[in-house]
Write a protein that holds these residues in place. Structure first.
Motif, short mmCIF file in Angstrom:
data_model
loop_
_atom_site.label_atom_id
_atom_site.label_comp_id
_atom_site.label_asym_id
_atom_site.label_seq_id
_atom_site.Cartn_x
_atom_site.Cartn_y
_atom_site.Cartn_z
N LEU A 53 45.01 3.39 25.17
CA LEU A 53 44.45 2.81 26.41
C LEU A 53 45.35 2.08 27.18
O LEU A 53 45.31 2.12 28.62
CB LEU A 53 43.40 1.98 25.80
CG LEU A 53 42.17 2.71 24.92
CD1 LEU A 53 41.00 1.68 24.58
CD2 LEU A 53 41.62 3.75 26.05
N LEU A 54 46.15 1.24 26.72
CA LEU A 54 47.09 0.58 27.38
C LEU A 54 48.09 1.38 28.31
O LEU A 54 48.30 1.30 29.45
CB LEU A 54 47.76 -0.59 26.69
CG LEU A 54 47.05 -1.88 26.46
CD1 LEU A 54 47.80 -2.64 25.42
CD2 LEU A 54 46.76 -2.43 27.59
N PRO A 55 48.83 2.53 27.56
CA PRO A 55 49.82 3.30 28.50
C PRO A 55 49.05 4.24 29.56
O PRO A 55 49.17 4.25 30.56
CB PRO A 55 50.14 4.10 27.24
CG PRO A 55 50.09 3.54 25.99
CD PRO A 55 48.96 2.72 26.20
N ARG A 56 47.54 4.41 29.26
CA ARG A 56 46.96 5.09 30.17
C ARG A 56 46.19 4.32 31.23
O ARG A 56 46.37 4.61 32.58
CB ARG A 56 45.61 5.64 29.49
CG ARG A 56 44.60 6.44 30.18
CD ARG A 56 45.12 8.14 30.52
NE ARG A 56 43.99 8.75 31.21
CZ ARG A 56 44.10 10.26 31.37
NH1 ARG A 56 45.10 10.66 30.35
NH2 ARG A 56 43.31 10.88 31.78
N PHE A 57 45.88 2.98 31.00
CA PHE A 57 44.94 2.23 32.21
C PHE A 57 45.65 1.08 32.39
O PHE A 57 45.22 -0.05 33.06
CB PHE A 57 43.56 2.19 31.68
CG PHE A 57 42.75 3.07 31.36
CD1 PHE A 57 42.84 4.37 32.28
CD2 PHE A 57 42.19 3.37 30.05
CE1 PHE A 57 41.88 5.24 32.16
CE2 PHE A 57 41.43 4.64 29.88
CZ PHE A 57 41.43 5.52 30.83
N GLY A 58 46.63 0.78 31.76
CA GLY A 58 47.32 -0.61 31.79
C GLY A 58 47.45 -1.39 33.17
O GLY A 58 46.65 -2.47 33.51
N PRO A 59 48.08 -0.98 34.01
CA PRO A 59 48.04 -1.59 35.58
C PRO A 59 46.93 -1.38 36.46
O PRO A 59 46.82 -2.12 37.44
CB PRO A 59 49.31 -0.98 36.16
CG PRO A 59 49.35 0.22 35.56
CD PRO A 59 48.76 0.37 34.44
N GLN A 60 45.82 -0.60 36.02
CA GLN A 60 44.83 -0.14 36.93
C GLN A 60 43.84 -1.43 36.94
O GLN A 60 43.65 -2.06 35.98
CB GLN A 60 44.04 1.11 36.65
CG GLN A 60 45.06 1.95 36.53
CD GLN A 60 44.02 3.35 36.15
OE1 GLN A 60 42.84 3.50 36.61
NE2 GLN A 60 44.89 4.53 35.56
N PRO A 61 43.12 -1.76 38.23
CA PRO A 61 41.97 -2.57 38.25
C PRO A 61 40.91 -2.25 37.27
O PRO A 61 40.83 -1.17 37.25
CB PRO A 61 41.62 -2.32 39.73
CG PRO A 61 42.81 -1.96 40.33
CD PRO A 61 43.31 -1.10 39.60
N ILE A 62 40.53 -3.22 36.62
CA ILE A 62 39.28 -2.91 35.65
C ILE A 62 38.16 -2.01 36.35
O ILE A 62 37.68 -1.25 35.29
CB ILE A 62 39.14 -4.30 34.99
CG1 ILE A 62 38.29 -3.93 33.67
CG2 ILE A 62 38.12 -5.05 35.73
CD1 ILE A 62 38.58 -3.29 32.83
N SER A 63 38.03 -2.08 37.40
CA SER A 63 36.88 -1.42 38.03
C SER A 63 37.14 -0.01 38.25
O SER A 63 36.05 0.76 38.39
CB SER A 63 36.53 -2.21 39.41
OG SER A 63 37.63 -1.91 40.37
N ARG A 64 38.25 0.25 38.12
CA ARG A 64 38.76 1.71 38.26
C ARG A 64 38.61 2.58 37.11
O ARG A 64 38.78 3.60 36.90
CB ARG A 64 39.98 1.87 39.01
CG ARG A 64 40.04 1.36 40.52
CD ARG A 64 41.51 1.52 41.02
NE ARG A 64 41.98 3.07 40.98
CZ ARG A 64 43.28 3.38 41.26
NH1 ARG A 64 44.06 2.47 41.54
NH2 ARG A 64 43.64 4.62 41.01
N VAL A 65 38.65 1.91 35.93
CA VAL A 65 38.48 2.37 34.45
C VAL A 65 36.82 2.65 34.34
O VAL A 65 36.11 1.93 33.53
CB VAL A 65 39.04 1.50 33.39
CG1 VAL A 65 38.85 2.18 32.00
CG2 VAL A 65 40.19 1.08 33.65
N ASP A 66 36.53 3.75 34.94
CA ASP A 66 34.98 3.92 35.00
C ASP A 66 34.65 5.16 34.15
O ASP A 66 35.45 5.67 33.41
CB ASP A 66 34.60 4.26 36.41
CG ASP A 66 35.42 5.22 37.19
OD1 ASP A 66 36.27 5.91 36.46
OD2 ASP A 66 35.40 5.49 38.31
N GLY A 67 33.34 5.71 34.55
CA GLY A 67 32.96 7.07 33.56
C GLY A 67 33.78 8.07 33.74
O GLY A 67 34.21 8.87 32.85
#
Length: 320
Positions: A53-67
């Motif tokens: 999860l961290l390598p995939r989404f780490g720097p992204q804004p949390i709102s962009r980690v969506d469905g």
């Protein structure tokens, strides 16, 4: 003519920058993972966070980690032919993080259209025979035998066995000999940390076969551990499993895991006619459906017995 100054325009303070996925994970680790997750669960979650999860989404804004982002991750894992259990575990951890983000007000709501968890078949229960258990206990040395017997006759989980202390052991004696009693399962010990058992505290009757082995360690400090390794220390996280593999090789159980001993205990209780709801409490199962798995296994025993009876009894219906 009035030269009054015009009122100053109200300047709104700048909005704080949106939290990144890494920011949320930092808080998640410092709070929720400590207060709400058991030690073993925490270890599993940490593995998923660090590896995926961290390598995939780490720097992204949390709102962009969506469905959509979660579905894309699941698709990538599927293309890599990762097991369904691995994909499910990843989605479970991600859902937990997103629920936490919502509880902190970092997102308005948990994303819609998250991937559904994948159904997968439950593993086949490994139930040793009486002969295999007898051979295992005869082959084991005294320390191994006591540890294995606590799983065979009391159905302890490895983490419960590692944490069992003398004060939790109440032996009953008849004519000076240990004949029974009760074990209080109050703690578990995983990765060196003590925690409450998976499904809470419970009591288990001490079987007559187990009582003499426990009597050998009845004396000593009340806080002393019941099951010790050859160095006189409580069993480590992987020591018991390694010991079982060594002894199991000589007992015909080399391909099985140490958990087969607990499975044997639960099945033997049911075979002895103990009501299933009582077995549920003794085993520490949260859901009756878990205990029912062992009942279904026993139905296979009955079907096999019926088949053998039909073969052994040569009488044909038309002969009588």
């Amino acid at each position: 003519m009035c030269r009054c100054a015009s009122p100053a325009a109200v300047v709104e303070p700048p909005s704080p920058p949106e939290k990144t996925f890494t920011d949320v994970i930092t808080e998640y680790r410092a709070t929720f993972m400590i207060t709400d997750l058991k030690v073993t669960t925490r270890r599993g979650y940490e593995s998923v966070l660090e590896s995926t999860l961290l390598p995939r989404f780490g720097p992204q804004p949390i709102s962009r980690v969506d469905g959509a982002a979660a579905a894309a991750l699941d698709l990538d894992m599927s293309k890599r032919e990762l097991a369904r259990a691995t994909r499910n575990n990843t989605q479970i951890v991600l859902r937990s993080v997103l629920r936490f983000a919502k509880s902190r007000g970092y997102v308005a709501d948990r994303p819609a259209n998250l991937p559904k968890l994948k159904p997968f078949d439950e593993g086949i229960l490994e139930i040793p025979s009486d002969e295999q258990i007898t051979k295992l206990l005869r082959t084991a040395n005294e320390l191994h035998r006591r540890a294995f017997a606590l799983m065979v006759f009391a159905g302890l989980r490895p983490n419960e066995l590692r944490a069992l202390r003398r004060k939790d052991m109440k032996l009953r004696r008849e004519g000076g000999a240990a004949m029974g009693g009760v074990l209080g399962i109050r703690e578990g010990r995983s990765h060196g940390e003590v925690h409450t058992p998976k499904t809470g505290q419970r009591e288990i009757p001490i079987a007559p076969q187990l009582a003499p082995l426990l009597a050998l360690v009845e004396e000593g400090p009340r806080d002393g551990y019941v099951a010790l390794n050859k160095r006189g220390k409580p069993w480590g996280q992987y020591g018991l499993d390694q010991a079982f593999k060594r002894v199991g090789r000589r007992a015909g159980l080399e391909e099985w895991s140490v958990y087969c001993l607990r499975h044997y205990a639960i099945t033997s209780w049911l075979r002895a006619g103990i009501p299933v709801h009582v077995v549920q409490r003794m085993a520490g199962h949260k859901h009756l459906a878990t205990t029912q798995r062992y009942v279904h296994f026993m139905k296979q025993d009955l079907e096999e017995a019926a088949r053998r009876m039909a073969q052994a009894q040569g009488l044909k219906e038309e002969s009588w």
